[in-house]
Scaffold this active site. Structure first.
Site, short mmCIF file in Angstrom:
data_model
loop_
_atom_site.label_atom_id
_atom_site.label_comp_id
_atom_site.label_asym_id
_atom_site.label_seq_id
_atom_site.Cartn_x
_atom_site.Cartn_y
_atom_site.Cartn_z
N ASP A 34 40.92 36.83 39.01
CA ASP A 34 39.94 36.57 39.84
C ASP A 34 39.11 38.04 40.39
OD1 ASP A 34 41.89 38.25 41.46
OD2 ASP A 34 42.62 36.36 42.69
N ASP A 144 51.97 34.28 37.62
CA ASP A 144 50.41 33.94 37.54
C ASP A 144 50.02 35.23 36.65
OD1 ASP A 144 48.60 32.53 37.86
OD2 ASP A 144 47.69 33.36 39.65
#
Length: 231
Positions: A34, A144
């Protein structure tokens, strides 16, 4: 007497094996990229005994300036992003190093390292050692993995840093869907994108793992700038 004793020992061994099996910690892997400043970039978020914080970068992947604001929560001025060095590192055909988000509480996981082995998916049998550099919104048993083109998820600083599409490259959650789509990323991020398809062999998202905490390899702490307490 011998038969009864042998039966007893057999039952004991079976119970012991079952206990070991249940003691394993199971979870899943997902992917992310991100471009946000990692949560472990804040000294207040470090796990007990860790020395850091995790490094954050400016738009050009140089060191973030003092007082920089997380680019996912500020839109102008002095901004801090994730560094492009947080991509997966291939050690050999069955082991990679890397970085990940892990756990919902930063102070429980920040800068700790974990080794997991996939038990499903194309990478079944392969392992990865990751350092936790992010937390929050992630379960205590999931990892993640920082993978360029892995999906921006809830927040997107990649548009500000690289001019990525508003939803990131590929799917917002999960990212690109093929190795060929890695060519859509900036050249400095493509190797980490290819890692998912060429080393792991597929999407990586929702693949099952077993894992344990380990001491961090120096190669990871030298990149992140954060060293956790020894175990």
């Amino acid at each position: 007497m011998f038969t009864s004793r042998a039966l007893f020992l057999g039952i004991l061994a079976a119970l012991s094996a079952a206990t070991c099996l249940h003691a394993q910690t199971s979870g899943t892997t997902t992917t992310t990229w991100d471009c946000c400043e990692p949560a472990c970039g804040y000294a207040s978020n470090l796990s007990s005994g860790a020395k850091g914080p995790v490094k954050s970068c400016n738009k050009s992947n140089g060191p973030a300036a003092s007082g920089a604001q997380n680019a996912c929560f500020a839109s102008s001025g002095n901004l801090a992003f994730s560094c492009d060095k947080y991509q997966p590192i291939i050690v050999n055909n069955t082991l990679s190093y890397g970085f990940a988000g892990h756990g919902n509480t930063a102070t429980s996981t920040c800068c700790k390292c974990y080794q997991f082995t996939w038990t499903s998916g194309a990478a079944a049998g392969k392992s990865m050692i990751v350092q936790a550099i992010n937390a929050g919104g992630i379960t205590d048993t999931d990892f993640d993995i920082y993978t360029p083109g892995g999906g921006v998820g809830d927040y997107n600083a990649c548009t500000a840093q690289y001019g990525a599409p508003s939803g990131g490259w590929g799917r917002q959650y999960g990212g690109v869907t093929s190795d060929s789509q890695c060519s859509e990323l900036p050249s400095n991020l493509q190797a980490g994108c290819h890692w998912r398809w060429q080393w792991a062999g597929g999407d990586v998202n929702e693949w099952q793992i077993t894992y344990k905490q380990v001491n961090c390899p120096s190669q990871l702490t030298s990149i992140s700038g954060c060293t956790p307490a020894s175990i």
